[in-house]
Motif scaffolding. Structure first.
Motif, PDB file in Angstrom:
ATOM      1  N   MET A   1      56.034  46.826  39.605  1.00  0.00           N
ATOM      2  CA  MET A   1      54.939  46.483  40.485  1.00  0.00           C
ATOM      3  C   MET A   1      54.310  45.160  40.049  1.00  0.00           C
ATOM      4  N   LYS A   2      53.772  44.467  41.018  1.00  0.00           N
ATOM      5  CA  LYS A   2      53.156  43.169  40.765  1.00  0.00           C
ATOM      6  C   LYS A   2      51.794  43.342  40.082  1.00  0.00           C
ATOM      7  N   GLU A   3      51.471  42.395  39.240  1.00  0.00           N
ATOM      8  CA  GLU A   3      50.159  42.351  38.615  1.00  0.00           C
ATOM      9  C   GLU A   3      49.349  41.269  39.331  1.00  0.00           C
ATOM     10  N   PHE A   4      48.212  41.640  39.901  1.00  0.00           N
ATOM     11  CA  PHE A   4      47.371  40.732  40.682  1.00  0.00           C
ATOM     12  C   PHE A   4      46.155  40.292  39.876  1.00  0.00           C
ATOM     13  N   THR A   5      45.831  39.012  39.983  1.00  0.00           N
ATOM     14  CA  THR A   5      44.523  38.545  39.518  1.00  0.00           C
ATOM     15  C   THR A   5      43.550  38.800  40.676  1.00  0.00           C
ATOM     16  N   ARG A   6      42.276  38.692  40.417  1.00  0.00           N
ATOM     17  CA  ARG A   6      41.294  38.870  41.499  1.00  0.00           C
ATOM     18  C   ARG A   6      41.465  37.784  42.565  1.00  0.00           C
ATOM     19  N   GLU A   7      41.847  36.589  42.153  1.00  0.00           N
ATOM     20  CA  GLU A   7      42.059  35.490  43.097  1.00  0.00           C
ATOM     21  C   GLU A   7      43.266  35.773  43.996  1.00  0.00           C
ATOM     22  N   GLU A   8      44.323  36.321  43.420  1.00  0.00           N
ATOM     23  CA  GLU A   8      45.506  36.667  44.215  1.00  0.00           C
ATOM     24  C   GLU A   8      45.192  37.810  45.178  1.00  0.00           C
ATOM     25  N   LEU A   9      44.478  38.808  44.695  1.00  0.00           N
ATOM     26  CA  LEU A   9      44.112  39.947  45.537  1.00  0.00           C
ATOM     27  C   LEU A   9      43.289  39.488  46.740  1.00  0.00           C
ATOM     28  N   ALA A  10      42.419  38.529  46.540  1.00  0.00           N
ATOM     29  CA  ALA A  10      41.540  38.035  47.609  1.00  0.00           C
ATOM     30  C   ALA A  10      42.323  37.497  48.803  1.00  0.00           C
ATOM     31  N   LYS A  11      43.548  37.063  48.601  1.00  0.00           N
ATOM     32  CA  LYS A  11      44.381  36.545  49.696  1.00  0.00           C
ATOM     33  C   LYS A  11      44.835  37.656  50.636  1.00  0.00           C
ATOM     34  N   PHE A  12      44.775  38.901  50.187  1.00  0.00           N
ATOM     35  CA  PHE A  12      45.222  40.040  50.982  1.00  0.00           C
ATOM     36  C   PHE A  12      44.008  40.713  51.619  1.00  0.00           C
ATOM     37  N   ASP A  13      43.358  39.944  52.506  1.00  0.00           N
ATOM     38  CA  ASP A  13      42.095  40.380  53.099  1.00  0.00           C
ATOM     39  C   ASP A  13      42.240  40.998  54.487  1.00  0.00           C
ATOM     40  N   GLY A  14      43.468  41.086  54.997  1.00  0.00           N
ATOM     41  CA  GLY A  14      43.687  41.675  56.313  1.00  0.00           C
ATOM     42  C   GLY A  14      43.310  40.769  57.471  1.00  0.00           C
ATOM     43  N   GLN A  15      43.014  39.518  57.197  1.00  0.00           N
ATOM     44  CA  GLN A  15      42.618  38.556  58.221  1.00  0.00           C
ATOM     45  C   GLN A  15      43.765  37.600  58.550  1.00  0.00           C
ATOM     46  N   TRP A  37      41.305  51.090  58.428  1.00  0.00           N
ATOM     47  CA  TRP A  37      41.059  49.716  57.997  1.00  0.00           C
ATOM     48  C   TRP A  37      41.429  48.779  59.141  1.00  0.00           C
ATOM     49  N   THR A  38      40.431  48.315  59.901  1.00  0.00           N
ATOM     50  CA  THR A  38      40.653  47.410  61.022  1.00  0.00           C
ATOM     51  C   THR A  38      40.266  46.005  60.610  1.00  0.00           C
ATOM     52  N   ASN A  39      41.200  45.075  60.764  1.00  0.00           N
ATOM     53  CA  ASN A  39      40.950  43.673  60.382  1.00  0.00           C
ATOM     54  C   ASN A  39      40.443  43.551  58.953  1.00  0.00           C
ATOM     55  N   GLY A  40      40.979  44.397  58.070  1.00  0.00           N
ATOM     56  CA  GLY A  40      40.624  44.306  56.663  1.00  0.00           C
ATOM     57  C   GLY A  40      39.251  44.845  56.323  1.00  0.00           C
ATOM     58  N   GLN A  41      38.709  45.716  57.188  1.00  0.00           N
ATOM     59  CA  GLN A  41      37.382  46.279  56.935  1.00  0.00           C
ATOM     60  C   GLN A  41      37.374  47.784  57.162  1.00  0.00           C
ATOM     61  N   HIS A  42      36.573  48.464  56.370  1.00  0.00           N
ATOM     62  CA  HIS A  42      36.385  49.908  56.504  1.00  0.00           C
ATOM     63  C   HIS A  42      34.937  50.221  56.164  1.00  0.00           C
ATOM     64  N   GLY A  44      32.257  48.518  56.397  1.00  0.00           N
ATOM     65  CA  GLY A  44      31.594  47.443  55.673  1.00  0.00           C
ATOM     66  C   GLY A  44      32.244  47.046  54.357  1.00  0.00           C
ATOM     67  N   VAL A  45      33.267  47.790  53.933  1.00  0.00           N
ATOM     68  CA  VAL A  45      34.005  47.462  52.712  1.00  0.00           C
ATOM     69  C   VAL A  45      35.152  46.537  53.110  1.00  0.00           C
ATOM     70  N   LEU A  46      35.346  45.460  52.366  1.00  0.00           N
ATOM     71  CA  LEU A  46      36.342  44.454  52.715  1.00  0.00           C
ATOM     72  C   LEU A  46      37.592  44.560  51.859  1.00  0.00           C
ATOM     73  N   ALA A  47      38.741  44.354  52.497  1.00  0.00           N
ATOM     74  CA  ALA A  47      40.006  44.301  51.778  1.00  0.00           C
ATOM     75  C   ALA A  47      40.060  43.005  50.968  1.00  0.00           C
ATOM     76  N   GLY A  48      40.979  42.975  50.018  1.00  0.00           N
ATOM     77  CA  GLY A  48      41.119  41.802  49.160  1.00  0.00           C
ATOM     78  C   GLY A  48      40.209  41.861  47.951  1.00  0.00           C
ATOM     79  N   LYS A  49      39.629  43.043  47.717  1.00  0.00           N
ATOM     80  CA  LYS A  49      38.660  43.188  46.631  1.00  0.00           C
ATOM     81  C   LYS A  49      38.900  44.478  45.840  1.00  0.00           C
ATOM     82  N   ASP A  50      38.222  44.556  44.715  1.00  0.00           N
ATOM     83  CA  ASP A  50      38.179  45.799  43.946  1.00  0.00           C
ATOM     84  C   ASP A  50      37.100  46.653  44.590  1.00  0.00           C
ATOM     85  N   VAL A  51      37.493  47.785  45.171  1.00  0.00           N
ATOM     86  CA  VAL A  51      36.551  48.643  45.900  1.00  0.00           C
ATOM     87  C   VAL A  51      36.231  49.927  45.132  1.00  0.00           C
ATOM     88  N   THR A  52      36.461  49.922  43.839  1.00  0.00           N
ATOM     89  CA  THR A  52      36.221  51.107  43.015  1.00  0.00           C
ATOM     90  C   THR A  52      34.792  51.617  43.162  1.00  0.00           C
TER      91      THR A  52
END
Length: 76
Positions: A1-15, A37-42, A44-52
């Motif tokens: 599996m790929k290891e993501f930095t926070r900057e890399e993860l941010a690119k996967f925002d569903g937009q 998850w519509t358009n990277g949102q659920h 008010g929570v946004l994709a491309g982030k740590d949502v823990t």
């Protein structure tokens, strides 16, 4: 599996045709095709982030993660 930095993860925002990924407890999940998850949102929570933190306050908790594809880990 790929290891993501926070900057890399941010690119996967569903937009704009991007896939939608979220990190929870260091694991990165693909929520792209998930109907909640519509358009990277659920709720008010946004994709491309740590949502823990957001997930810890949700009524369903982390039980929803079981059906999602794991695509990597989040590098600290």
């Amino acid at each position: 599996m790929k290891e993501f930095t926070r900057e890399e993860l941010a690119k996967f925002d569903g937009q704009n045709g991007n896939k939608a990924y979220v990190a929870v407890n260091g694991v990165v999940y693909d929520v792209t095709g998930n109907s909640h998850w519509t358009n990277g949102q659920h709720h008010g929570v946004l994709a491309g982030k740590d949502v823990t933190e957001a997930l810890s306050h949700s009524p369903h908790g982390d039980s929803v993660l079981a059906g999602l594809e794991k695509v990597g880990t989040l590098k600290d």
